[in-house]
Design a protein around this motif. Structure first.
Motif, mmCIF file in Angstrom:
data_model
loop_
_atom_site.group_PDB
_atom_site.id
_atom_site.type_symbol
_atom_site.label_atom_id
_atom_site.label_comp_id
_atom_site.label_asym_id
_atom_site.label_seq_id
_atom_site.Cartn_x
_atom_site.Cartn_y
_atom_site.Cartn_z
ATOM 1 N N ARG A 150 -6.615 4.935 3.585
ATOM 2 C CA ARG A 150 -6.391 5.629 4.855
ATOM 3 C C ARG A 150 -4.946 6.091 5.005
ATOM 4 O O ARG A 150 -4.024 5.441 4.537
ATOM 5 N N ASN A 151 -4.795 7.196 5.706
ATOM 6 C CA ASN A 151 -3.465 7.754 5.932
ATOM 7 C C ASN A 151 -2.953 7.277 7.291
ATOM 8 O O ASN A 151 -2.923 8.010 8.262
ATOM 9 N N ILE A 152 -2.588 5.977 7.345
ATOM 10 C CA ILE A 152 -2.072 5.411 8.591
ATOM 11 C C ILE A 152 -0.794 4.650 8.249
ATOM 12 O O ILE A 152 -0.482 4.452 7.081
ATOM 13 N N ALA A 153 -0.074 4.221 9.276
ATOM 14 C CA ALA A 153 1.157 3.455 9.032
ATOM 15 C C ALA A 153 0.815 2.214 8.216
ATOM 16 O O ALA A 153 -0.158 1.520 8.495
ATOM 17 N N GLN A 154 1.621 1.960 7.181
ATOM 18 C CA GLN A 154 1.341 0.849 6.279
ATOM 19 C C GLN A 154 1.600 -0.501 6.943
ATOM 20 O O GLN A 154 2.597 -0.677 7.626
ATOM 21 N N PHE A 155 0.693 -1.430 6.746
ATOM 22 C CA PHE A 155 0.949 -2.823 7.140
ATOM 23 C C PHE A 155 0.128 -3.741 6.254
ATOM 24 O O PHE A 155 -0.823 -3.310 5.607
ATOM 25 N N ASN A 156 0.540 -4.999 6.187
ATOM 26 C CA ASN A 156 -0.151 -5.952 5.339
ATOM 27 C C ASN A 156 0.208 -7.357 5.831
ATOM 28 O O ASN A 156 1.276 -7.881 5.528
ATOM 29 N N LYS A 157 -0.683 -7.932 6.611
ATOM 30 C CA LYS A 157 -0.354 -9.191 7.273
ATOM 31 C C LYS A 157 -0.105 -10.339 6.297
ATOM 32 O O LYS A 157 0.882 -11.067 6.442
ATOM 33 N N PRO A 158 -0.970 -10.551 5.300
ATOM 34 C CA PRO A 158 -0.704 -11.669 4.391
ATOM 35 C C PRO A 158 0.593 -11.478 3.590
ATOM 36 O O PRO A 158 1.375 -12.419 3.457
ATOM 37 N N GLU A 159 0.823 -10.260 3.114
ATOM 38 C CA GLU A 159 2.048 -10.029 2.339
ATOM 39 C C GLU A 159 3.280 -10.230 3.193
ATOM 40 O O GLU A 159 4.295 -10.749 2.732
ATOM 41 N N GLN A 160 3.170 -9.822 4.429
ATOM 42 C CA GLN A 160 4.293 -9.947 5.352
ATOM 43 C C GLN A 160 4.691 -11.431 5.484
ATOM 44 O O GLN A 160 5.874 -11.762 5.519
ATOM 45 N N LEU A 161 3.710 -12.320 5.520
ATOM 46 C CA LEU A 161 4.030 -13.761 5.574
ATOM 47 C C LEU A 161 4.566 -14.250 4.238
ATOM 48 O O LEU A 161 5.568 -14.971 4.178
ATOM 49 N N LEU A 162 3.895 -13.838 3.167
ATOM 50 C CA LEU A 162 4.316 -14.310 1.836
ATOM 51 C C LEU A 162 5.765 -13.921 1.544
ATOM 52 O O LEU A 162 6.508 -14.674 0.925
ATOM 53 N N LYS A 163 6.153 -12.752 2.016
ATOM 54 C CA LYS A 163 7.507 -12.260 1.729
ATOM 55 C C LYS A 163 8.585 -13.123 2.373
ATOM 56 O O LYS A 163 9.745 -13.050 1.985
ATOM 57 N N THR A 164 8.209 -13.906 3.389
ATOM 58 C CA THR A 164 9.233 -14.721 4.055
ATOM 59 C C THR A 164 9.412 -16.072 3.366
ATOM 60 O O THR A 164 10.244 -16.870 3.772
ATOM 61 N N ILE A 165 8.621 -16.331 2.347
ATOM 62 C CA ILE A 165 8.700 -17.626 1.677
ATOM 63 C C ILE A 165 9.838 -17.638 0.657
ATOM 64 O O ILE A 165 9.971 -16.717 -0.149
ATOM 65 N N GLU A 166 10.639 -18.688 0.739
ATOM 66 C CA GLU A 166 11.819 -18.758 -0.109
ATOM 67 C C GLU A 166 11.424 -18.829 -1.584
ATOM 68 O O GLU A 166 10.591 -19.647 -1.973
ATOM 69 N N GLY A 167 12.024 -17.980 -2.386
ATOM 70 C CA GLY A 167 11.809 -18.027 -3.833
ATOM 71 C C GLY A 167 10.587 -17.267 -4.296
ATOM 72 O O GLY A 167 10.419 -17.020 -5.488
ATOM 73 N N LEU A 168 9.721 -16.921 -3.373
ATOM 74 C CA LEU A 168 8.483 -16.260 -3.779
ATOM 75 C C LEU A 168 8.738 -14.781 -4.083
ATOM 76 O O LEU A 168 9.311 -14.060 -3.268
ATOM 77 N N GLU A 169 8.320 -14.366 -5.268
ATOM 78 C CA GLU A 169 8.492 -12.972 -5.640
ATOM 79 C C GLU A 169 7.118 -12.326 -5.794
ATOM 80 O O GLU A 169 6.332 -12.716 -6.656
ATOM 81 N N LEU A 170 6.835 -11.338 -4.936
ATOM 82 C CA LEU A 170 5.545 -10.646 -5.019
ATOM 83 C C LEU A 170 5.619 -9.576 -6.096
ATOM 84 O O LEU A 170 6.555 -8.772 -6.115
ATOM 85 N N VAL A 171 4.646 -9.554 -7.011
ATOM 86 C CA VAL A 171 4.670 -8.521 -8.044
ATOM 87 C C VAL A 171 3.926 -7.283 -7.556
ATOM 88 O O VAL A 171 3.047 -7.374 -6.708
ATOM 89 N N ASP A 172 4.312 -6.130 -8.076
ATOM 90 C CA ASP A 172 3.600 -4.880 -7.794
ATOM 91 C C ASP A 172 2.414 -4.779 -8.738
ATOM 92 O O ASP A 172 2.536 -5.103 -9.905
ATOM 93 N N LEU A 173 1.311 -4.315 -8.246
ATOM 94 C CA LEU A 173 0.141 -4.168 -9.109
ATOM 95 C C LEU A 173 -0.154 -2.688 -9.325
ATOM 96 O O LEU A 173 0.235 -1.849 -8.516
ATOM 97 N N ASP A 174 -0.858 -2.377 -10.418
ATOM 98 C CA ASP A 174 -1.276 -0.990 -10.629
ATOM 99 C C ASP A 174 -2.291 -0.567 -9.562
ATOM 100 O O ASP A 174 -2.254 0.528 -9.052
ATOM 101 N N MET A 175 -3.232 -1.462 -9.273
ATOM 102 C CA MET A 175 -4.224 -1.173 -8.252
ATOM 103 C C MET A 175 -4.130 -2.273 -7.210
ATOM 104 O O MET A 175 -4.586 -3.378 -7.431
ATOM 105 N N LYS A 176 -3.539 -1.927 -6.078
ATOM 106 C CA LYS A 176 -3.184 -2.995 -5.165
ATOM 107 C C LYS A 176 -4.343 -3.487 -4.311
ATOM 108 O O LYS A 176 -4.247 -4.559 -3.728
ATOM 109 N N ASP A 177 -5.401 -2.713 -4.219
ATOM 110 C CA ASP A 177 -6.503 -3.262 -3.429
ATOM 111 C C ASP A 177 -7.874 -2.984 -4.045
ATOM 112 O O ASP A 177 -8.836 -2.679 -3.367
#
Ligand code: SF4
Lengths: 249, 191, 453
Positions: A150-177
Motif C-alpha cells: 500500500r502507498n501509505i505512510a510507513q509504520f511497523n509496530k513490532p520493529e519500532q519496539l525492537l529498534k529500542t532494544i540495546e544491542g539489537l541490530e535489525l537486518v534488511d531483507l530482500d523481501m520484507k513481508d
C-alpha cells in the motif's frame, strides 16, 4: 490509574509446545503494569478448523472462548493470526454482546503494548543480529505494519519496539513481508510448496546474516524452525515476547 | 432481440440489488511542471523528444532520403511522399516509414498523447508505420488522465492515447521495442 | 489433479521455480515503484472499487444504456448467455462475411469460451497475435498468466518453438531476434485477415463505446486492417461514464506491469467507413456470481494480473497448477463459481496471506473470499473424508477444556518417547522435510497452575 485487566489468551500450540513464549508474554505484561489472568479452561480460538472450511463445527469452541474471556477488559494474545481470527469470526450463539466485547477488545501482544499501554521503548539488552518476520495475518489483517503493497505512510509496530532494544541490530531483507508458507493446514495440504516457501524465507534471513528470526507468530516460527532443525541451518527462531522480556539468544 | 438478452437482464433485475451511488471523482492536487513531467514520461517510454517549431528542415534530421512519408499535418504536407488515396493500398501502407500527425492532448503523468480519428486520416496508419512522429503543442499539456478525459469534448469514432513505440516483454520479460507497430516514436513539442 | 499435486511437480525443478518466482516478483516491484509515484493511489483504488460497485448494483440499466448508445453509434450488439452461444454468434458473423482467416488479440473471455477450438473445428484459421499468446498457441498450451501469457517459458524453449514454426535459426535465443521473426510472421497475418477479434477492457455505458489496451499494438493492427471487428465483452466490463476512464487507465497499467499507462489505449465508438464493429456481451456465469453475495465483488476485476504477481503461491507453482482459465488468487475465487467440484482445491491453494487484496486496484477482498469458498466447499460435502474426520475430532477436543488438557499431555508425552521412525512416517506430511517442535516437559497451563494459581 487502575491496572489494565488482561485476560491472557495463549494459542493451543503455544501452550503445548512453546510454554516459554507464554511465560514471557505473561511476565512482560506484568512488568508493564497489567493485572494478568490466564483463564484455566481455555483451549483454542478455532482458527485451524475455520480456515479449513469447518467454521460451522466451532460452536462449542466459540462458546468456551467467549465464556473464558468475556469478563476481561482486554484479551491479549502473543499471536497475530489467532487474534485476527478472534476479531473477525468469534461469535458465540445467544451471546451477541459478550461476543462483540471479545472481538472488539482482543489485541495481539505487540499492538497492545504500543497502542493501549502506549509503551514506545523496552529496556532490555539483546546484542544480536535479528531478522524480523512480518507474519501475514498480523501484518495485513491487524495492520501491525504498513506493508509493502500500500502507498501509505510507513509504520511497523513490532520493529519500532525492537529498534529500542540495546544491542539489537535489525537486518534488511530482500523481501520484507513475504509469506513463510505456514498457513495452518496449508502446511500439510500443500507440503511441497509450504516447505519451499519456508526455505526461501530462511535463505533471505541467512543471506543477510541474521542470527535469529523473530516475529509475533510462533506458528510461522515453528514452521521455519522445523526446516532449520531438519537441515541443520545456522540460524534460530525466537518469539518477540521472549526478546522483549529480556531472554538471551 | 434475442432470448438471451431478456434472460440476462431479468436474471440481474430479479436479484434486486440495493443500488449504490456512483462516486464523485475529486479534483486531485496537481504538482510540478507539466512540461518536464511530460518529457520525462516520454523519454522513459523510449520516445525521442524535440522542442522546436513546425519547420520542415527539422525533419531532415529524422528521416532519410528515399523514405516513404505521409504527413497529415497541413503545415508539413510538403513532406509527404505519397498521396492520401495511396493509403488505401495495403502495400503502400505496409511500407510507410514515417507518419506525421498532430496530437491534441499530452499527459504529464504518463506521456500519453490523444490522437482523435480526424488527426490520423486512416486508423491503421499510426500503427503500421515504422516511425510515428507526433506534434504536440505545449499549450495542450495536462497533468493527469482525469484532466485529459475532461478535455475530450467531442467523441471521435476512434481515438487513441499513444504513449510510445510498440513494445513487448513477452520473452522472459526482456523489453523489445517494435513488436508489431512503430519501432520508433518522436514527439515534436511546439510553442 | 489437485493444485497441491501440480505445485509439488512444479517445485521439483528448483532452478525454474526460483526463476519464475523472481521474475514475477520483479514485475510486482515495478508495480510498487509506479504506484508510489501517485500520492492519491489508495484513493484511486477506493474510487475504482466504488465505480464498480455502482456498476454491479445497476448492471441491467447500464447494459441497456450501453446497447442503446452503441447501436446508435452503428455498432452491432449481441447477447450471449454462455460460452457456446458466444461462439455461435461469432461463427455466424464469420459466415455472413465468408471469413476464413481470423486474427485475435488478447482476450481471456474467448479463452474462457473455448472459441479457438470451436472455430478451428469448423475450418477457420485463428491466429493469436499477442506475442506471448502466439508463443503458447505454437506450444498448444493455454496462457499461464492473464497479462504475461508465456511467463512460464524460458527463451530457449521459445527459440525452439520458433525454429520449428517460423524457421528461425536453431539456438538463437535473442529476444530481439525472436520478436522480429514474430513481427514479420504476424504482419502477413494482419494484412490477410478477414475478421479481427479482440477483448474489451472497458465498455462505456454513457457513450456506447469501448476501450482496448495493449502494449504491442496488435489489437489495433488487427482491427484496423480487417473489414470486421468483433469485440467479446463480459457483462461486468462496463463502466458508467467516459470520465471513469481517468480512474481505470491510471490503475490498470501501473498494477499490471508498472507502466504509467499501456502503450495503446484505443477508444472505439463508430466503425471506420465501410467496416463493421460487433460487440458480443457475454454472461457465462457472471449473473450467477452476481447473485452470490459473498463473492459478488469478484466481478470488479479489471484483469491486471497484480494478484498473480504478488501471490507467493502462484509465483512458486506457475499458472498451470490452477488448471483454470484465470489462474492465481482471482481465478481461485472465480473458478469455483463455474465448477465447484473441479476447482475445489483452489481456495485451499493459499495461506490467506492477504497480499492479493492489498495490491488489487479495485480492492477485491480476495483472501476473505477464499476463506468463504472453503466454507462452501466443506458444506457441500466436497472435502476429502480423512480431513473431515480430523476436523470433527479437533473441534471436539478444542471444544472441551478437559479433553484438550489430557490429550495434549498424552501427545507431548508420546512425541518425546516414541522413536523418530514412528513419528516421521508417510502419513506425517509435516515431518517429510520439517522437524516437529521438541515437546516441553510441561505445558504452559501446567506451569501456570504450579506458579501462579
Ligand atoms: S483481482 Fe484485482 S489484482 Fe487480481 S487481476 Fe483482478 S483487478 Fe487485478
Amino acid at each position: 490509574m487502575s491496572k489494565p485487566k488482561v485476560g491472557l489468551f495463549i494459542p493451543c500450540y503455544v501452550d503445548q509446545f512453546y510454554p516459554q513464549v507464554a511465560i514471557a508474554s505473561l511476565e512482560l505484561l506484568e512488568k508493564l503494569g497489567c493485572e494478568v489472568t490466564y483463564p484455566m479452561n481455555q483451549t483454542c480460538c478455532g482458527q485451524p478448523t475455520a480456515n479449513s472450511g469447518y467454521e460451522h463445527l466451532n460452536t462449542s469452541v466459540n462458546d468456551l472462548f467467549v465464556d473464558n474471556f468475556a469478563s476481561f477488559e482486554y484479551i491479549v494474545c502473543p499471536s497475530g493470526s489467532c487474534t485476527l481470527h478472534v476479531k473477525e469470526h468469534m461469535h458465540a450463539e445467544g451471546k451477541p454482546n459478550e461476543s462483540l466485547h471479545v472481538r472488539e477488545n482482543s489485541y495481539e501482544l505487540v499492538e497492545f503494548i504500543t497502542d493501549v499501554l502506549g509503551v514506545s521503548e523496552i529496556s532490555v539488552v539483546f546484542p544480536h543480529k535479528v531478522g524480523y518476520h512480518a507474519s501475514c495475518h498480523g501484518l495485513r489483517g491487524l495492520r501491525l505494519g504498513s506493508g509493502s503493497e500500500r502507498n501509505i505512510a510507513q509504520f511497523n509496530k513490532p520493529e519500532q519496539l525492537l529498534k529500542t532494544i540495546e544491542g539489537l541490530e535489525l537486518v534488511d531483507l530482500d523481501m520484507k513481508d513475504e509469506c513463510c508458507g505456514f498457513g495452518g493446514t496449508f502446511a500439510v495440504a500443500e507440503e511441497a510448496l509450504s516447505v519451499k516457501m519456508g526455505k526461501d524465507r530462511i535463505t533471505d534471513h541467512i543471506k543477510h546474516e541474521a542470527e535469529v528470526i523473530t516475529g509475533y507468530d510462533m506458528s510461522c516460527l515453528m514452521h521455519m524452525e522445523g526446516i532449520i532443525n531438519r537441515d541443520g541451518l545456522p540460524i534460530k527462531v525466537k518469539h518477540i515476547a521472549e526478546i522483549l522480556n529480556g531472554a538471551g539468544l | 432481440m434475442s432470448d438471451s438478452r431478456a434472460a440476462i437482464l431479468s436474471r440481474i433485475r430479479d436479484l434486486n440489488l440495493e443500488k449504490k451511488e456512483h462516486p464523485v471523482i475529486p479534483d486531485f492536487e496537481k504538482n510540478g511542471d507539466v512540461k518536464s513531467q511530460f518529457i520525462n514520461s516520454l523519454v522513459a517510454s523510449h520516445v525521442s523528444v524535440i522542442e522546436g517549431n513546425l519547420d520542415t528542415s527539422l525533419f531532415e534530421q529524422i528521416t532519410s532520403k528515399n523514405d516513404i512519408i505521409y504527413s497529415n499535418v497541413d503545415e508539413l504536407s510538403s513532406l509527404s511522399t505519397i498521396q492520401k488515396d495511396q493509403l488505401e493500398d495495403q502495400l503502400t501502407l505496409s511500407s510507410l516509414d514515417h507518419v506525421i500527425v498532430r496530437g491534441e492532448i499530452g499527459v504529464g503523468e504518463n506521456g500519453a498523447i490523444w490522437l482523435p480519428e480526424i488527426n490520423i486520416e486512416k486508423r491503421v496508419m499510426s500503427f503500421i508505420t515504422l516511425h510515428l512522429i507526433v506534434i504536440v503543442s505545449k499549450n495542450d499539456l495536462v497533468h493527469d488522465m482525469h484532466q485529459a478525459y475532461s478535455k475530450i469534448k467531442e467523441l471521435p469514432g476512434f481515438g487513441l492515447f499513444v504513449a510510445g513505440p510498440s513494445k513487448t516483454a513477452d520473452i522472459e520479460q526482456s523489453l523489445v521495442i517494435g513488436a508489431h507497430g512503430p519501432k520508433r516514436m518522436t514527439v515534436l513539442l511546439t510553442d | 489433479m489437485s493444485h497441491s499435486q501440480k505445485a509439488a511437480e512444479f517445485v521439483q525443478n528448483e532452478a525454474k521455480t526460483n526463476w519464475h518466482n523472481e521474475t514475477l516478483w520483479w514485475v510486482r516491484n515495478k508495480r510498487d515503484i509506479s504506484t508510489q509515484k501517485i500520492p492519491e493511489w489508495e484513493e484511486l483504488r477506493s474510487l475504482g472499487s466504488a465505480v464498480k460497485e455502482n456498476v454491479m448494483t445497476n448492471l441491467a440499466d447500464y447494459l441497456e444504456e450501453f446497447e442503446k448508445n452503441a447501436t446508435a453509434n452503428g455498432i452491432h450488439v449481441h447477447w450471449a448467455a454462455d460460452g457456446q452461444e458466444h461462439n455461435r454468434i461469432v461463427q455466424s458473423i464469420l459466415e455472413q462475411h465468408n471469413a476464413k482467416k481470423v486474427v485475435k488479440s488478447k482476450s481471456i473471455l474467448t479463452e474462457e469460451c473455448g472459441l479457438n477450438h470451436h472455430l478451428e473445428d469448423i475450418g477457420i484459421e485463428v491466429v493469436d497475435t499477442d506475442l506471448g499468446e502466439r508463443i503458447v498457441q505454437f506450444a498448444k498450451q493455454p496462457p499461464s498468466h492473464i497479462v504475461l501469457p508465456a511467463i512460464h517459458m524460458k527463451k530457449e524453449e521459445i527459440s525452439e518453438l520458433f525454429h520449428k514454426h517460423l524457421q528461425t535459426e536453431e539456438g538463437n535465443n535473442d529476444p530481439q531476434y525472436l520478436t522480429e521473426a514474430a513481427r514479420q510472421h504476424l504482419r502477413e497475418k494482419f494484412l490477410n485477415a478477414d475478421v479481427a477479434i479482440t477483448g474489451v477492457n472497458f465498455g462505456i455505458a454513457e457513450t456506447g463505446g469501448f476501450v482496448v489496451c495493449t502494449n504491442e499494438g496488435n489489437a489495433d493492427m488487427g482491427v484496423h486492417l480487417a473489414p470486421v471487428h468483433i469485440a467479446s465483452m463480459g457483462i461486468e466490463k462496463l463502466i458508467p461514464r467516459f470520465e471513469d476512464l481517468g480512474i481505470f487507465t491510471r490503475l490498470l497499467a501501473r498494477s499490471a506491469t508498472g507502466q504509467p499507462i499501456t502503450n495503446y489505449t484505443s477508444h472505439f465508438h463508430r466503425p471506420e467507413s465501410g467496416k463493421e464493429i460487433h460487440v458480443v456481451l457475454v454472461d457465462n456465469g457472471r449473473t450467477a456470481q452476481l447473485g452470490r453475495e459473498k463473492f459478488r465483488n469478484s466481478l470488479k476485476c479489471i484483469r491486471c494480473g497484480a494478484c498473480m504477481n504478488t501471490c507467493p503461491i502462484y509465483r512458486r507453482s506457475g499458472g498451470y497448477s490452477y488448471n483454470s482459465t484465470v489462474p492465481g488468487p482471482i481465478g481461485s475465487i472465480l473458478s469455483p463459481g463455474f465448477d465447484l467440484k473441479k476447482n475445489k482445491s483452489l481456495p485451499f491453494a493459499s495461506t490467506l496471506c492477504g497480499s492479493c487484496s492489498d495490491v488489487c486496484p479495485v480492492k477485491i477482498n480476495i483472501h476473505e473470499q477464499l476463506y468463504e469458498w472453503r466454507q462452501v466447499i466443506v458444506s457441500e460435502g466436497l472435502d476429502a473424508s480423512p480431513k473431515k474426520f480430523a476436523m470433527k475430532v479437533a473441534s471436539k477436543v478444542l471444544g472441551s477444556s478437559k479433553l484438550y488438557f489430557s490429550l495434549g499431555k498424552m501427545a507431548r508425552k508420546s512425541l518425546s518417547t516414541l522413536p523418530n521412525k514412528m513419528i516421521y512416517n508417510n502419513l506425517n506430511a509435516w515431518g517429510k522435510q520439517r522437524d516437529l517442535p521438541k515437546p516441553p516437559k510441561e505445558s504452559f497451563k501446567e506451569w501456570y497452575k504450579k506458579n501462579r494459581s
